[in-house]
Scaffold this motif. Structure first.
Motif, PDB file in Angstrom:
ATOM      1  N   LEU B 116      -3.480  -7.753   2.483  1.00  9.93           N
ATOM      2  CA  LEU B 116      -2.435  -6.766   2.774  1.00  9.93           C
ATOM      3  C   LEU B 116      -2.006  -6.061   1.493  1.00  9.93           C
ATOM      4  N   ALA B 117      -1.711  -6.854   0.475  1.00  5.67           N
ATOM      5  CA  ALA B 117      -1.252  -6.263  -0.783  1.00  5.67           C
ATOM      6  C   ALA B 117      -2.337  -5.378  -1.382  1.00  5.67           C
ATOM      7  N   ALA B 118      -3.573  -5.854  -1.331  1.00  4.84           N
ATOM      8  CA  ALA B 118      -4.659  -5.087  -1.920  1.00  4.84           C
ATOM      9  C   ALA B 118      -4.830  -3.761  -1.198  1.00  4.84           C
ATOM     10  N   TYR B 119      -4.694  -3.784   0.126  1.00  2.00           N
ATOM     11  CA  TYR B 119      -4.831  -2.534   0.872  1.00  2.00           C
ATOM     12  C   TYR B 119      -3.767  -1.538   0.419  1.00  2.00           C
ATOM     13  N   ALA B 120      -2.537  -2.012   0.279  1.00  2.00           N
ATOM     14  CA  ALA B 120      -1.465  -1.123  -0.150  1.00  2.00           C
ATOM     15  C   ALA B 120      -1.787  -0.528  -1.523  1.00  2.00           C
ATOM     16  N   PHE B 121      -2.244  -1.364  -2.449  1.00  2.73           N
ATOM     17  CA  PHE B 121      -2.518  -0.866  -3.797  1.00  2.73           C
ATOM     18  C   PHE B 121      -3.720   0.071  -3.811  1.00  2.73           C
ATOM     19  N   ALA B 122      -4.708  -0.227  -2.984  1.00  2.97           N
ATOM     20  CA  ALA B 122      -5.947   0.540  -3.075  1.00  2.97           C
ATOM     21  C   ALA B 122      -5.934   1.802  -2.219  1.00  2.97           C
ATOM     22  N   ARG B 123      -5.220   1.790  -1.095  1.00  2.00           N
ATOM     23  CA  ARG B 123      -5.404   2.894  -0.149  1.00  2.00           C
ATOM     24  C   ARG B 123      -4.135   3.627   0.251  1.00  2.00           C
ATOM     25  N   ILE B 124      -2.976   3.172  -0.135  1.00  2.00           N
ATOM     26  CA  ILE B 124      -1.758   3.883   0.274  1.00  2.00           C
ATOM     27  C   ILE B 124      -1.103   4.473  -0.973  1.00  2.00           C
ATOM     28  N   ARG B 125      -0.701   5.746  -0.863  1.00  2.00           N
ATOM     29  CA  ARG B 125      -0.004   6.372  -1.984  1.00  2.00           C
ATOM     30  C   ARG B 125       1.492   6.294  -1.730  1.00  2.00           C
ATOM     31  N   PHE B 126       2.138   5.312  -2.312  1.00  2.00           N
ATOM     32  CA  PHE B 126       3.569   5.187  -2.108  1.00  2.00           C
ATOM     33  C   PHE B 126       4.270   5.246  -3.459  1.00  2.00           C
ATOM     34  N   ALA B 127       5.558   5.570  -3.399  1.00  2.00           N
ATOM     35  CA  ALA B 127       6.321   5.706  -4.640  1.00  2.00           C
ATOM     36  C   ALA B 127       6.396   4.352  -5.341  1.00  2.00           C
ATOM     37  N   GLY B 128       6.174   4.344  -6.615  1.00  2.00           N
ATOM     38  CA  GLY B 128       6.294   3.113  -7.398  1.00  2.00           C
ATOM     39  C   GLY B 128       5.029   2.284  -7.408  1.00  2.00           C
ATOM     40  N   ARG B 129       3.932   2.863  -6.897  1.00  2.00           N
ATOM     41  CA  ARG B 129       2.718   2.071  -6.824  1.00  2.00           C
ATOM     42  C   ARG B 129       2.226   1.661  -8.215  1.00  2.00           C
ATOM     43  N   PHE B 178      -5.121 -12.907  -8.955  1.00  2.03           N
ATOM     44  CA  PHE B 178      -6.580 -12.856  -9.070  1.00  2.03           C
ATOM     45  C   PHE B 178      -7.203 -12.246  -7.829  1.00  2.03           C
ATOM     46  N   PHE B 179      -6.775 -12.756  -6.684  1.00  2.00           N
ATOM     47  CA  PHE B 179      -7.409 -12.341  -5.447  1.00  2.00           C
ATOM     48  C   PHE B 179      -6.968 -10.946  -5.041  1.00  2.00           C
ATOM     49  N   VAL B 180      -5.694 -10.620  -5.305  1.00  2.00           N
ATOM     50  CA  VAL B 180      -5.250  -9.255  -5.024  1.00  2.00           C
ATOM     51  C   VAL B 180      -6.115  -8.299  -5.841  1.00  2.00           C
ATOM     52  N   PHE B 181      -6.284  -8.621  -7.109  1.00  2.00           N
ATOM     53  CA  PHE B 181      -7.059  -7.768  -7.996  1.00  2.00           C
ATOM     54  C   PHE B 181      -8.505  -7.644  -7.508  1.00  2.00           C
ATOM     55  N   LEU B 182      -9.091  -8.768  -7.178  1.00  2.00           N
ATOM     56  CA  LEU B 182     -10.474  -8.768  -6.682  1.00  2.00           C
ATOM     57  C   LEU B 182     -10.616  -7.851  -5.470  1.00  2.00           C
ATOM     58  N   MET B 183      -9.680  -7.959  -4.536  1.00  2.00           N
ATOM     59  CA  MET B 183      -9.781  -7.158  -3.316  1.00  2.00           C
ATOM     60  C   MET B 183      -9.479  -5.692  -3.587  1.00  2.00           C
ATOM     61  N   VAL B 184      -8.535  -5.430  -4.505  1.00  2.00           N
ATOM     62  CA  VAL B 184      -8.259  -4.030  -4.852  1.00  2.00           C
ATOM     63  C   VAL B 184      -9.522  -3.382  -5.400  1.00  2.00           C
TER      64      VAL B 184
END
Lengths: 334, 303
Positions: B116-129, B178-184
């Motif tokens: 979930l977190a990785a999707y937000a970081f990789a694919r959603i443009r939100f303020a404060g990303r 680690f895993f968030v980064f890997l998935m991002v």
């Protein structure tokens, strides 16, 4: 081919259809109002998807960090309320000979184990660099220790192998090196753990292999034509080109080494023995925090560790200008 | 997802060596004999401790430390039979079931929260990303020891010490950067046109995430699963701090019961137990080593 929002598409076909549509669909036209609405929706979606992470960040990372900073200025035993003591914990640390020992042991370990481990990793990576049969097997087999090395099992095995009259002792004696059992010898016990760290060279090796794959073969051929020998080719072509990977590995391994715990605990009997010769920083922190319940002191120790690791990271980043070459700034090196 | 997908294979594509005529191949094989020999020699050294523990677990206790033989001339099974009595009156199965609960629970948490977190970081443009992403990355370098003590205090106040909550909660809150980064990294490699097309079709983010991005991320998810499983299985410090009741001990702590009674060391039992504790990890490794090594390459993960 039309479908509504609610049509349950099998994942594969949704992706496939979406992809096919990509080239043909009309470009989205958005008015200012729509864009703003969309922006708000995006924000909301972003925060929703991030909500577990945000919670974790606040509750399990940032919050505890602040708490730990506060505690480091107090005396706290879990049962009585924390008592503010200012910098007493930090002052006590510098007067605590066992703390100094733990810093020394840890630094010694970091300084010896990290370069040896990286050298082993690079050496084996070079050996495996050329594509050839069985590469996958070798890569995996060399990687295996990296996975199991941090387990209690391997710690126990290590203790047995490095004991007096055990395999390593006897084998070394065949070569005329009479050291005795490393585990029980205050001068040598730490090298048991160094050996264990070096043994786990698989993880950086895999990363080196990926880096070596990026080095263009033509450069070696050109260097060979220019009459460069193997060592010269390594120094002038390989090393500069993989320096970013080397830096990455150096950084990760250094930070990693500062925090070694399980193997140190098992090999040293949980007490950092013999004679505190393997009293790693993390072991001493554990002892202060969870055996003596001196939470304030342990927190101060944790912050010193973080400062130390931060300082080393900073220094490494500063030196990288001198030796790390990134693509596009004269890849040939000097 | 099949490889026929019109999507660039993401992650490290293994370059296939070009076909070469048989004669040239023979020449090359001959030339690479030396590296092969060297590799095998090194492997013997590297894998020695693993083989040693197998041999040792079939030796009588007094032969384990002193003997130079890798395998006993007369293998005994007594070490394993002794283990059926359990450790400190607790049957071994308890430790293994506990480890399994922790490992499977952790895998579920990591897959859920980190994707979930990785999707937000990789694919959603939100303020404060950018700021949050920076925070996430910086926690990669943060020594866990700074968080250890306050976390313990909080869990202790909540009377959650001696439960699995402290060991699992972080996995469900994406603490493993680690895993968030890997998935991002992985999700960033997927073509952007995918979500844009899906959006034109009326899909929202949940749909894009679940039906498009997640299935394409399977390699990253598998890598995370394997690493989480093995790391949780091997984890020692977490259970050491949070668990008091031996009935709740995972395998790693069960083995500590052995080391603690150091004066009359039962080396045979210890070695048999070490082997049993390693077995799931080794099997996992054998089954998935291809993903593991590739996953480690892409992300710089440490084992």
């Amino acid at each position: 081919m039309t479908h509504t929002k609610t049509s349950p598409l099998p994942p594969g076909s949704a992706a496939r259809r979406a992809f096919r549509r990509a080239g043909t669909g009309p470009p989205p036209v958005a008015t200012a109002g729509e864009a703003r609405r969309r922006g708000r929706r995006e924000n909301l979606a972003g925060y929703l998807f991030l909500s577990p992470w945000i919670l974790g960040m606040l509750l399990l990372t940032l919050g505890p960090m602040l708490a730990s900073l506060y505690l480091s200025f107090t005396e706290y035993d879990l049962f009585n309320a924390p008592r503010w003591t200012g910098f007493d914990n930090y002052r006590a640390m510098f007067e605590d000979p066992r703390w100094a020992t733990s810093v020394g042991v840890t630094l010694q370990y970091v300084l010896i184990a990290t370069p040896l481990k990286l050298a082993a990793a690079l050496g084996v990576a070079l050996l495996l660099a050329r594509p050839r049969r069985g590469l996958g097997f070798y890569r995996s087999a060399f990687y295996a220790p990296s996975l199991i090395g941090a387990s209690v099992s391997i710690g126990i095995v290590w203790r047995a192998i490095f004991q007096d009259e055990a395999v390593v002792d006897r084998s070394l004696r065949l070569f005329g090196a009479d050291i005795g059992g490393w585990v029980g010898d205050p001068d040598w016990a730490i090298y048991t753990l160094v050996a264990l760290a070096v043994w786990q060279f698989g993880a950086p090796m895999v990363i080196f292999l990926a880096g070596l794959k990026q080095v263009p073969r033509e450069l070696y051929e050109a260097a060979e034509v220019d009459g460069a020998g193997a060592w010269r080719r390594f120094r002038s072509v390989t090393l500069p080109l993989i320096s970013p990977v080397l830096f990455f590995n150096l950084l990760l391994e250094t930070i990693h080494s500062f925090q070694v715990f399980t193997s140190a605990y098992v090999v040293s009997n949980g007490r950092g023995g013999p004679a505190d010769s393997t009293l790693f920083y993390t072991l001493y922190l554990y002892e202060k925090g969870f055996r003596e319940f001196r939470m304030g002191y342990a927190s101060a120790m944790a912050w010193m560790l973080m400062l130390g690791v931060g300082l080393v990271t900073f220094v490494l980043f500063r030196t990288q200008r001198g030796w790390v070459h990134y693509e596009g700034e004269g890849a040939g090196g000097r | 997802m099949s490889r026929t997908e019109p999507v660039e294979p993401v992650g490290p594509a293994r370059p296939r060596p070009p076909r070469v005529p048989a004669s040239a191949r023979r020449r090359r094989t001959a030339r690479s004999l030396l590296p092969h020999l060297l590799s095998v020699a090194l492997l013997v050294v590297v894998l020695y401790p693993v083989v040693w523990v197998i041999g040792a677990s079939f030796k009588p206790g007094q032969d384990i430390v002193g003997s130079l033989e890798l395998f006993p001339t007369e293998p005994i099974t007594g070490n394993f039979r002794r283990l059926t009595e359990g450790i400190a009156d607790i049957p071994l199965s308890t430790f293994f079931v506990n480890s399994l609960i922790l490992a499977v629970g952790s895998v579920g948490g990591v897959l859920f929260s980190c994707s979930l977190a990785a999707y937000a970081f990789a694919r959603i443009r939100f303020a404060g990303r950018a700021v949050m992403f920076g925070l996430m990355i910086s926690t990669l370098l943060l020594p866990v020891h700074v968080l250890l003590i306050p976390q313990y205090i909080v869990f202790q106040k909540l009377e959650l010490v001696d439960t699995y909550v402290p060991l699992l909660l972080g996995k469900y809150l994406a603490v493993d950067a680690f895993f968030v980064f890997l998935m991002v990294q992985f999700m960033r490699g997927l073509p952007r046109e995918l979500d844009e097309a899906a959006r034109l079709d009326g899909c929202g983010h949940p749909r894009i995430f679940w039906s498009i991005v997640l299935p394409l991320c399977r390699p990253a998810l598998i890598t995370s699963t394997i690493f989480t499983f093995i790391w949780t299985w091997n984890d020692f410090m977490g259970p050491l701090i949070y668990l008091n009741d031996p009935q709740k001990y995972p395998v790693a702590l069960g083995m500590k019961l052995f080391i603690d009674q150091d004066t009359l060391a039962d080396y045979g039992g210890m070695m048999a137990m070490s082997l049993l504790a390693l077995l799931p990890v080794l099997l996992f490794f054998l089954a998935f080593q291809r993903f593991l090594v590739e996953g480690a390459t892409t992300s710089g993960l440490k084992g």
